[in-house]
Design a protein around this motif. Structure first.
Motif, PDB file in Angstrom:
ATOM      1  N   TRP A  27      38.025  42.937  52.711  1.00  0.00           N
ATOM      2  CA  TRP A  27      37.610  44.019  51.823  1.00  0.00           C
ATOM      3  C   TRP A  27      38.046  43.636  50.416  1.00  0.00           C
ATOM      4  CZ3 TRP A  27      34.239  46.889  53.959  1.00  0.00           C
ATOM      5  CH2 TRP A  27      34.347  47.306  55.281  1.00  0.00           C
ATOM      6  N   LEU A  28      37.129  43.644  49.484  1.00  0.00           N
ATOM      7  CA  LEU A  28      37.444  43.421  48.079  1.00  0.00           C
ATOM      8  C   LEU A  28      37.497  44.805  47.439  1.00  0.00           C
ATOM      9  CD1 LEU A  28      35.054  40.437  47.338  1.00  0.00           C
ATOM     10  CD2 LEU A  28      37.473  40.372  48.000  1.00  0.00           C
ATOM     11  N   CYS A  29      38.703  45.239  47.115  1.00  0.00           N
ATOM     12  CA  CYS A  29      38.925  46.590  46.630  1.00  0.00           C
ATOM     13  C   CYS A  29      39.300  46.567  45.159  1.00  0.00           C
ATOM     14  CB  CYS A  29      40.046  47.260  47.416  1.00  0.00           C
ATOM     15  SG  CYS A  29      39.774  47.263  49.184  1.00  0.00           S
ATOM     16  N   ARG A  30      38.856  47.598  44.444  1.00  0.00           N
ATOM     17  CA  ARG A  30      39.122  47.672  43.010  1.00  0.00           C
ATOM     18  C   ARG A  30      39.314  49.122  42.599  1.00  0.00           C
ATOM     19  NH1 ARG A  30      35.429  46.453  37.906  1.00  0.00           N
ATOM     20  NH2 ARG A  30      37.088  45.742  36.536  1.00  0.00           N
ATOM     21  N   ALA A  31      40.299  49.339  41.742  1.00  0.00           N
ATOM     22  CA  ALA A  31      40.527  50.659  41.157  1.00  0.00           C
ATOM     23  C   ALA A  31      40.526  50.519  39.641  1.00  0.00           C
ATOM     24  CB  ALA A  31      41.858  51.229  41.624  1.00  0.00           C
ATOM     25  N   VAL A  32      39.794  51.398  38.984  1.00  0.00           N
ATOM     26  CA  VAL A  32      39.708  51.410  37.531  1.00  0.00           C
ATOM     27  C   VAL A  32      40.291  52.733  37.048  1.00  0.00           C
ATOM     28  CG1 VAL A  32      38.145  51.357  35.552  1.00  0.00           C
ATOM     29  CG2 VAL A  32      37.648  49.970  37.577  1.00  0.00           C
ATOM     30  N   MET A  33      41.199  52.661  36.059  1.00  0.00           N
ATOM     31  CA  MET A  33      41.828  53.855  35.511  1.00  0.00           C
ATOM     32  C   MET A  33      41.314  54.084  34.095  1.00  0.00           C
ATOM     33  SD  MET A  33      44.052  52.168  37.712  1.00  0.00           S
ATOM     34  CE  MET A  33      45.009  51.124  36.702  1.00  0.00           C
ATOM     35  N   GLU A  34      40.729  55.264  33.864  1.00  0.00           N
ATOM     36  CA  GLU A  34      40.214  55.630  32.552  1.00  0.00           C
ATOM     37  C   GLU A  34      40.919  56.897  32.083  1.00  0.00           C
ATOM     38  OE1 GLU A  34      35.653  55.127  32.336  1.00  0.00           O
ATOM     39  OE2 GLU A  34      36.137  55.717  34.394  1.00  0.00           O
TER      40      GLU A  34
END
Length: 82
Positions: free
Chosen positions: A23-30
């Motif tokens: 699983w290629l997981c990504r979290a972006v915080m804005e």
């Protein structure tokens, strides 16, 4: 999936890699709150083996890591409000 945490919108997604083994997981915080809208936090990226964990748990792990990054930012920039 997106959640709001301490003035940040944390957007998390996951997809299988080309070999369908991770699983290629990504979290972006804005920053969405007035206090943190100019903050630039690096995204959190993890590769998790599919045999060890399902996609919901992988998303949860990445979300928790992103929230920890937000907490670290919050404590460093505004210790009196932490």
């Amino acid at each position: 999936m997106a959640v709001e945490y301490r003035g940040f919108r944390v957007t998390v997604d996951a997809k299988a890699d080309a070999t369908d083994t991770q699983w290629l997981c990504r979290a972006v915080m804005e920053g969405v709150d007035a206090q943190v809208e100019t903050a630039k936090l690096p995204s959190v990226e993890l590769a998790i083996p599919k045999l060890k964990i399902d996609v919901l748990m992988a998303l949860s792990v990445v979300e928790q890591n992103a929230k920890q990054a937000v907490d670290e930012y919050w404590h460093a920039k505004q210790p009196e409000m932490a």
